[in-house]
Design a protein around this motif. Structure first.
Motif, PDB file in Angstrom:
ATOM      1  N   ARG A 171      -9.065   4.005   4.307  1.00 35.39           N
ATOM      2  CA  ARG A 171      -8.800   2.946   3.341  1.00 35.39           C
ATOM      3  C   ARG A 171      -8.320   1.680   4.057  1.00 35.39           C
ATOM      4  NH1 ARG A 171      -7.409   2.853  -2.215  1.00 35.39           N
ATOM      5  NH2 ARG A 171      -7.408   5.130  -2.269  1.00 35.39           N
ATOM      6  N   GLY A 172      -7.458   1.858   5.066  1.00 33.65           N
ATOM      7  CA  GLY A 172      -6.987   0.708   5.828  1.00 33.65           C
ATOM      8  C   GLY A 172      -8.126  -0.032   6.508  1.00 33.65           C
ATOM      9  N   GLU A 173      -9.104   0.715   7.052  1.00 30.96           N
ATOM     10  CA  GLU A 173     -10.260   0.063   7.682  1.00 30.96           C
ATOM     11  C   GLU A 173     -11.067  -0.732   6.662  1.00 30.96           C
ATOM     12  OE1 GLU A 173     -12.382   3.219   9.658  1.00 30.96           O
ATOM     13  OE2 GLU A 173     -11.582   2.568  11.594  1.00 30.96           O
ATOM     14  N   ARG A 174     -11.256  -0.147   5.465  1.00 33.23           N
ATOM     15  CA  ARG A 174     -12.027  -0.849   4.438  1.00 33.23           C
ATOM     16  C   ARG A 174     -11.292  -2.117   3.991  1.00 33.23           C
ATOM     17  NH1 ARG A 174     -12.604   4.468   2.412  1.00 33.23           N
ATOM     18  NH2 ARG A 174     -11.143   4.008   0.712  1.00 33.23           N
ATOM     19  N   VAL A 175      -9.976  -2.021   3.852  1.00 30.76           N
ATOM     20  CA  VAL A 175      -9.188  -3.193   3.450  1.00 30.76           C
ATOM     21  C   VAL A 175      -9.267  -4.282   4.518  1.00 30.76           C
ATOM     22  CG1 VAL A 175      -6.845  -4.014   2.994  1.00 30.76           C
ATOM     23  CG2 VAL A 175      -7.642  -1.908   1.930  1.00 30.76           C
ATOM     24  N   HIS A 176      -9.174  -3.879   5.788  1.00 29.47           N
ATOM     25  CA  HIS A 176      -9.232  -4.856   6.872  1.00 29.47           C
ATOM     26  C   HIS A 176     -10.582  -5.558   6.900  1.00 29.47           C
ATOM     27  CE1 HIS A 176      -9.876  -6.110  11.143  1.00 29.47           C
ATOM     28  NE2 HIS A 176      -8.673  -6.628  10.935  1.00 29.47           N
ATOM     29  N   LEU A 177     -11.669  -4.801   6.737  1.00 32.45           N
ATOM     30  CA  LEU A 177     -12.994  -5.410   6.722  1.00 32.45           C
ATOM     31  C   LEU A 177     -13.140  -6.373   5.546  1.00 32.45           C
ATOM     32  CD1 LEU A 177     -15.259  -2.361   7.677  1.00 32.45           C
ATOM     33  CD2 LEU A 177     -14.712  -4.353   9.087  1.00 32.45           C
ATOM     34  N   TYR A 193       0.799  -1.222   0.000  1.00 29.96           N
ATOM     35  CA  TYR A 193       0.000   0.000   0.000  1.00 29.96           C
ATOM     36  C   TYR A 193       0.835   1.277   0.000  1.00 29.96           C
ATOM     37  CZ  TYR A 193      -3.684  -3.323   0.916  1.00 29.96           C
ATOM     38  OH  TYR A 193      -4.533  -4.370   0.810  1.00 29.96           O
ATOM     39  N   GLY A 194       2.156   1.119  -0.042  1.00 31.00           N
ATOM     40  CA  GLY A 194       2.984   2.325  -0.166  1.00 31.00           C
ATOM     41  C   GLY A 194       2.711   3.056  -1.462  1.00 31.00           C
ATOM     42  N   ASP A 195       2.596   2.298  -2.551  1.00 30.85           N
ATOM     43  CA  ASP A 195       2.306   2.925  -3.843  1.00 30.85           C
ATOM     44  C   ASP A 195       0.903   3.517  -3.872  1.00 30.85           C
ATOM     45  OD1 ASP A 195       4.793   2.256  -4.768  1.00 30.85           O
ATOM     46  OD2 ASP A 195       4.147   0.400  -5.748  1.00 30.85           O
ATOM     47  N   VAL A 196      -0.026   2.903  -3.142  1.00 30.53           N
ATOM     48  CA  VAL A 196      -1.390   3.433  -3.097  1.00 30.53           C
ATOM     49  C   VAL A 196      -1.410   4.808  -2.438  1.00 30.53           C
ATOM     50  CG1 VAL A 196      -3.711   3.043  -2.198  1.00 30.53           C
ATOM     51  CG2 VAL A 196      -2.379   1.129  -3.077  1.00 30.53           C
ATOM     52  N   VAL A 197      -0.705   4.938  -1.305  1.00 30.20           N
ATOM     53  CA  VAL A 197      -0.650   6.224  -0.609  1.00 30.20           C
ATOM     54  C   VAL A 197       0.099   7.258  -1.449  1.00 30.20           C
ATOM     55  CG1 VAL A 197       0.176   7.384   1.469  1.00 30.20           C
ATOM     56  CG2 VAL A 197      -0.800   5.097   1.635  1.00 30.20           C
ATOM     57  N   THR A 198       1.173   6.817  -2.107  1.00 31.26           N
ATOM     58  CA  THR A 198       1.920   7.740  -2.965  1.00 31.26           C
ATOM     59  C   THR A 198       1.046   8.260  -4.109  1.00 31.26           C
ATOM     60  OG1 THR A 198       3.975   6.590  -2.458  1.00 31.26           O
ATOM     61  CG2 THR A 198       3.970   7.980  -4.412  1.00 31.26           C
ATOM     62  N   ASP A 199       0.233   7.379  -4.684  1.00 29.22           N
ATOM     63  CA  ASP A 199      -0.663   7.795  -5.759  1.00 29.22           C
ATOM     64  C   ASP A 199      -1.732   8.758  -5.245  1.00 29.22           C
ATOM     65  OD1 ASP A 199      -1.423   7.428  -8.596  1.00 29.22           O
ATOM     66  OD2 ASP A 199      -3.272   6.627  -7.745  1.00 29.22           O
ATOM     67  N   GLU A 200      -2.188   8.552  -4.019  1.00 26.88           N
ATOM     68  CA  GLU A 200      -3.144   9.479  -3.415  1.00 26.88           C
ATOM     69  C   GLU A 200      -2.516  10.851  -3.220  1.00 26.88           C
ATOM     70  OE1 GLU A 200      -6.843  10.538  -2.173  1.00 26.88           O
ATOM     71  OE2 GLU A 200      -6.313   8.492  -2.759  1.00 26.88           O
ATOM     72  N   GLY A 257      -2.986  16.151   6.801  1.00 22.90           N
ATOM     73  CA  GLY A 257      -4.047  15.612   7.654  1.00 22.90           C
ATOM     74  C   GLY A 257      -5.096  14.866   6.858  1.00 22.90           C
ATOM     75  N   ALA A 258      -5.479  15.444   5.696  1.00 24.63           N
ATOM     76  CA  ALA A 258      -6.465  14.774   4.849  1.00 24.63           C
ATOM     77  C   ALA A 258      -5.925  13.449   4.317  1.00 24.63           C
ATOM     78  CB  ALA A 258      -6.860  15.691   3.689  1.00 24.63           C
ATOM     79  N   LEU A 259      -4.644  13.427   3.973  1.00 19.64           N
ATOM     80  CA  LEU A 259      -4.032  12.188   3.494  1.00 19.64           C
ATOM     81  C   LEU A 259      -4.037  11.126   4.584  1.00 19.64           C
ATOM     82  CD1 LEU A 259      -2.441  10.640   1.303  1.00 19.64           C
ATOM     83  CD2 LEU A 259      -0.350  11.639   2.261  1.00 19.64           C
ATOM     84  N   PHE A 260      -3.758  11.524   5.818  1.00 17.70           N
ATOM     85  CA  PHE A 260      -3.773  10.571   6.928  1.00 17.70           C
ATOM     86  C   PHE A 260      -5.162   9.980   7.123  1.00 17.70           C
ATOM     87  CE2 PHE A 260      -4.644   9.749  11.429  1.00 17.70           C
ATOM     88  CZ  PHE A 260      -3.707   8.770  11.700  1.00 17.70           C
ATOM     89  N   ARG A 282      -7.638   9.787   4.907  1.00 19.59           N
ATOM     90  CA  ARG A 282      -7.982   8.921   3.777  1.00 19.59           C
ATOM     91  C   ARG A 282      -7.264   7.574   3.872  1.00 19.59           C
ATOM     92  NH1 ARG A 282      -7.932  12.852  -1.612  1.00 19.59           N
ATOM     93  NH2 ARG A 282      -9.412  14.421  -0.826  1.00 19.59           N
ATOM     94  N   SER A 283      -5.990   7.602   4.267  1.00 21.43           N
ATOM     95  CA  SER A 283      -5.236   6.351   4.391  1.00 21.43           C
ATOM     96  C   SER A 283      -5.797   5.483   5.507  1.00 21.43           C
ATOM     97  CB  SER A 283      -3.758   6.659   4.654  1.00 21.43           C
ATOM     98  OG  SER A 283      -3.199   7.442   3.620  1.00 21.43           O
ATOM     99  N   TYR A 284      -6.185   6.116   6.627  1.00 25.54           N
ATOM    100  CA  TYR A 284      -6.752   5.365   7.745  1.00 25.54           C
ATOM    101  C   TYR A 284      -8.076   4.726   7.345  1.00 25.54           C
ATOM    102  CZ  TYR A 284      -8.154   4.302  12.537  1.00 25.54           C
ATOM    103  OH  TYR A 284      -8.544   3.663  13.688  1.00 25.54           O
TER     104      TYR A 284
END
Length: 253
Positions: free
Chosen positions: A203-209, A158-165, A194-197, A199-201
Motif C-alpha cells: 500500500r505504501g508503494e502504491r501511495v508513493h507512486l 495511515y495509522g488508522d488505515v493499518v489498524t483497519d486492515e 507477516g501478511a499485514l506487513f 500489505r502495508s508495504y
C-alpha cells in the motif's frame, strides 16, 4: 498536510487555549516539561505548584478532570516501575509498614512519578486542545526538520488505515472459526503479522507512486501559515515562565 481528522485525544472547544497557534502551545509545553525535569526532586512543594498550574490550564481550556485522568492511565507501566524501585535499589534502608525499603529507591520512585505524571498530563492537555493536523503545522512552523514532520504526518494519516486492515484480518480469522487460545496458535498470528506487513508495504508503494504522479518532489506544501502575535506568545509562555520561577526557588530554598 491534507485534510485532518479529530483524534480521540482531542476535545473540541473554543477556549482561549484552543485558539492559540499550535507552535506557541508546542513551545510552551516543551519549556514546561524541561523546567519540571530540571527541578530537584527534594523540592516536593514545587511539583504541587506545577500541578496547580496545569489544573489552571485545564480549567482555562475547559477540559474536565475525568477526561484528563482517564488518559493519564497510559503511564501505568511507569507507575509499576516506580513501585519496584524502593525494593530493588541499593543504599540506606528504612522500615515502612514492616518493609525494608531503599531511601534512594523511594526518592527515585517519587522522582519518576512526579515528573512523569506532570509530563504526561502536559502532553494530554496539548493533544486535548490541538488537532493533529495543527500540531504538524506547528512543528513545521518551529522549523523541525521537514523529513521528520513528513514521517509524523504519514504515521498519523495511515495509522488508522493499518489498524483497519488488522481489524478486517481479525474478522476474517474469526469468521473461519479461529480463536487464539494457546501457544499452538502463535504460528497463525505470526503469519497474519507477516501478511499485514506485506500489505502495508505494498500500500505504501502504491501511495508513493500516486504522490509522485501528482508532482510530489520530497516536500509537502504548507497549506496554512499561522502567525502568532506577541500577545499570543505572552499568553502561551506564561506557563513555562511561571514554572521557571518555581524551579529557581526550588534550587535556592
Amino acid at each position: 498536510m491534507g485534510a485532518g481528522h479529530a483524534h480521540r485525544l482531542y476535545r473540541h472547544g473554543h477556549s482561549p487555549v484552543h485558539t492559540l497557534p499550535p507552535h506557541t502551545k508546542l513551545a510552551a509545553a516543551f519549556g514546561f516539561v524541561v523546567v519540571v525535569v530540571s527541578t530537584p526532586r527534594e523540592a516536593m512543594w514545587a511539583f504541587g505548584l506545577y500541578a496547580l498550574l496545569l489544573a489552571s490550564v485545564a480549567c482555562a481550556a475547559r477540559v474536565p478532570a475525568g477526561f484528563l485522568l482517564k488518559r493519564l492511565l497510559i503511564e501505568v507501566p511507569f507507575v509499576a516501575f516506580a513501585v519496584l524501585m524502593p525494593f530493588v535499589a541499593e543504599g540506606d534502608r528504612v522500615g515502612v509498614l514492616g518493609l525494608s525499603l531503599s531511601v534512594n529507591g523511594l526518592w527515585g520512585a517519587w522522582n519518576v512519578l512526579a515528573k512523569g505524571t506532570l509530563g504526561v498530563a502536559t502532553s494530554v492537555l496539548l493533544a486535548s486542545t490541538t488537532e493533529l493536523r495543527a500540531l504538524l503545522l506547528g512543528l513545521q512552523r518551529l522549523k523541525l526538520p521537514p523529513l521528520l514532520v513528513q514521517i509524523a504526518s504519514f504515521m498519523i494519516r495511515y495509522g488508522d488505515v493499518v489498524t483497519d486492515e488488522m481489524r478486517r484480518m481479525r474478522i476474517a480469522r474469526e469468521s473461519r472459526g479461529f480463536d487464539a487460545s494457546g501457544v499452538r496458535h502463535w504460528g497463525v498470528l505470526a503469519k497474519s503479522a507477516g501478511a499485514l506487513f506485506i500489505r502495508s508495504y505494498e500500500r505504501g508503494e502504491r501511495v508513493h507512486l500516486a504522490m509522485v504522479s501528482r508532482g510530489y518532489a520530497g516536500s509537502m506544501p504548507v497549506i496554512d501559515e499561522v502567525i502568532a502575535s506577541r500577545a499570543q506568545w505572552s499568553y502561551a509562555l506564561a506557563l513555562p515562565c511561571t514554572a521557571l520561577l518555581v524551579c529557581l526557588l526550588g534550587w535556592m530554598l
